[in-house]
Motif scaffolding. Structure first.
Motif, short mmCIF file in Angstrom:
data_model
loop_
_atom_site.label_atom_id
_atom_site.label_comp_id
_atom_site.label_asym_id
_atom_site.label_seq_id
_atom_site.Cartn_x
_atom_site.Cartn_y
_atom_site.Cartn_z
N ASP A 55 -8.62 10.91 2.30
CA ASP A 55 -8.81 10.00 1.16
C ASP A 55 -7.48 9.45 0.68
OD1 ASP A 55 -11.59 10.41 1.06
OD2 ASP A 55 -11.39 12.11 -0.32
N LEU A 56 -6.51 10.33 0.52
CA LEU A 56 -5.19 9.90 0.04
C LEU A 56 -4.53 8.94 1.02
CD1 LEU A 56 -3.83 13.24 -1.45
CD2 LEU A 56 -4.70 11.24 -2.69
N THR A 57 -4.68 9.23 2.31
CA THR A 57 -4.09 8.35 3.33
C THR A 57 -4.73 6.97 3.28
OG1 THR A 57 -3.66 10.26 4.73
CG2 THR A 57 -3.63 8.11 5.80
N LEU A 58 -6.05 6.94 3.23
CA LEU A 58 -6.74 5.64 3.15
C LEU A 58 -6.38 4.90 1.87
CD1 LEU A 58 -10.24 6.54 4.60
CD2 LEU A 58 -8.55 5.00 5.59
N GLU A 59 -6.28 5.61 0.76
CA GLU A 59 -5.91 4.99 -0.52
C GLU A 59 -4.50 4.42 -0.47
OE1 GLU A 59 -7.39 4.97 -4.00
OE2 GLU A 59 -9.10 4.86 -2.65
N ALA A 60 -3.62 5.09 0.25
CA ALA A 60 -2.23 4.65 0.33
C ALA A 60 -2.02 3.52 1.32
CB ALA A 60 -1.34 5.84 0.70
N VAL A 61 -2.99 3.28 2.19
CA VAL A 61 -2.81 2.27 3.24
C VAL A 61 -3.73 1.05 3.07
CG1 VAL A 61 -2.94 1.82 5.73
CG2 VAL A 61 -1.94 3.95 4.90
N LEU A 62 -5.03 1.28 2.94
CA LEU A 62 -5.96 0.14 2.94
C LEU A 62 -5.80 -0.82 1.76
CD1 LEU A 62 -9.32 1.49 4.38
CD2 LEU A 62 -7.78 -0.18 5.36
N PRO A 63 -5.94 -0.39 0.51
CA PRO A 63 -5.81 -1.36 -0.59
C PRO A 63 -4.46 -2.08 -0.63
CG PRO A 63 -6.86 0.64 -1.37
CD PRO A 63 -6.34 0.93 0.01
N PRO A 64 -3.33 -1.36 -0.44
CA PRO A 64 -2.06 -2.10 -0.42
C PRO A 64 -1.98 -3.10 0.74
CG PRO A 64 -1.66 0.24 -0.73
CD PRO A 64 -3.11 0.09 -0.41
N SER A 65 -2.53 -2.73 1.89
CA SER A 65 -2.53 -3.66 3.03
C SER A 65 -3.31 -4.92 2.69
CB SER A 65 -3.16 -3.00 4.27
OG SER A 65 -2.42 -1.92 4.71
N TYR A 66 -4.50 -4.73 2.14
CA TYR A 66 -5.30 -5.89 1.74
C TYR A 66 -4.57 -6.70 0.67
CZ TYR A 66 -9.25 -3.98 4.32
OH TYR A 66 -10.07 -3.51 5.32
N GLY A 67 -3.92 -6.01 -0.26
CA GLY A 67 -3.15 -6.70 -1.29
C GLY A 67 -2.04 -7.56 -0.72
N ILE A 68 -1.34 -7.03 0.28
CA ILE A 68 -0.26 -7.78 0.94
C ILE A 68 -0.83 -9.01 1.64
CG2 ILE A 68 1.47 -7.73 2.80
CD1 ILE A 68 2.24 -6.10 0.27
N ILE A 69 -1.94 -8.83 2.35
CA ILE A 69 -2.57 -9.95 3.06
C ILE A 69 -3.04 -11.00 2.07
CG2 ILE A 69 -4.53 -10.61 4.52
CD1 ILE A 69 -4.20 -7.73 5.81
N ILE A 70 -3.70 -10.58 1.01
CA ILE A 70 -4.18 -11.53 -0.01
C ILE A 70 -3.00 -12.25 -0.66
CG2 ILE A 70 -5.30 -11.68 -2.28
CD1 ILE A 70 -7.12 -9.32 -1.25
N ALA A 71 -1.98 -11.50 -1.06
CA ALA A 71 -0.81 -12.11 -1.71
C ALA A 71 -0.10 -13.08 -0.77
CB ALA A 71 0.15 -11.02 -2.17
N ASN A 72 -0.04 -12.76 0.50
CA ASN A 72 0.65 -13.59 1.47
C ASN A 72 0.07 -15.00 1.56
OD1 ASN A 72 2.72 -13.68 3.70
ND2 ASN A 72 0.89 -14.19 4.87
N PHE A 73 -1.23 -15.11 1.36
CA PHE A 73 -1.89 -16.41 1.54
C PHE A 73 -2.33 -17.06 0.22
CE2 PHE A 73 -2.46 -14.17 5.60
CZ PHE A 73 -1.87 -15.09 6.43
N ILE A 74 -1.92 -16.51 -0.92
CA ILE A 74 -2.31 -17.10 -2.21
C ILE A 74 -1.74 -18.51 -2.31
CG2 ILE A 74 -1.83 -17.04 -4.70
CD1 ILE A 74 -2.27 -14.09 -4.67
N PRO A 75 -2.63 -19.50 -2.55
CA PRO A 75 -2.14 -20.88 -2.69
C PRO A 75 -1.44 -21.10 -4.03
CG PRO A 75 -4.56 -20.78 -2.77
CD PRO A 75 -4.07 -19.39 -2.60
N GLU A 76 -0.51 -22.01 -4.02
CA GLU A 76 0.24 -22.36 -5.24
C GLU A 76 -0.62 -23.16 -6.23
OE1 GLU A 76 3.74 -22.12 -6.01
OE2 GLU A 76 4.08 -20.73 -4.34
#
Length: 144
Positions: A55-76
């Protein structure tokens, strides 16, 4: 692994600093949210009611990964961001629904639609967060 590989391969619109700071914030916010709603209020579990290393491993990897991907493509542009925000919320809801079907996420008092404001506010936070990081890089101080 898939999300990490995607992050490595995707065209980068974020700096290493932005990725690093965003990863930390997403990890922290996800852990706090799941501690409050999952453990304290006992509204859902991840497979097993006990917190495991997996659980801790998934919590430390999945949401931040998705956050990085989402932030990377956020339009101005605001008009494009609204559509992006809706797309992210729908995709996140679909992923959560699949997690429930797979038995990874087990609802107790939680309902799928409760997550809508969480995903919308989370994506709005990411946009604001990036503006703050970029503003402080330009001005040398925190100026949102």
């Amino acid at each position: 692994m898939v999300t990490i590989l995607f992050i490595i391969a995707m065209p980068k619109h974020l700096t290493v600093k932005e990725i690093y700071i965003t990863w930390g914030w997403m990890s922290t916010l996800t852990l706090l949210t799941d501690l409050v709603f999952g453990l304290v209020l006992d509204m859902y579990d991840f497979v097993d009611p006990k917190v495991t290393f997996a659980d801790l491993t998934l919590e430390a990897v999945l949401p931040p990964s998705y956050g990085i991907i989402i932030a990377n493509f956020i339009p101005e542009k605001r008009s494009r961001f609204i559509w992006y925000l809706l797309g992210v919320a729908v995709a996140a809801m679909f992923y959560e629904w699949l997690s429930v079907l797979a038995g990874y996420l087990v609802y107790k008092e939680w309902k799928l639609w409760y997550s809508i404001p969480v995903y919308i506010l989370g994506t709005m936070f990411l946009r604001w967060h990036l503006k703050c990081i970029r503003s402080s890089s330009r001005h040398g101080s925190f100026v949102p």
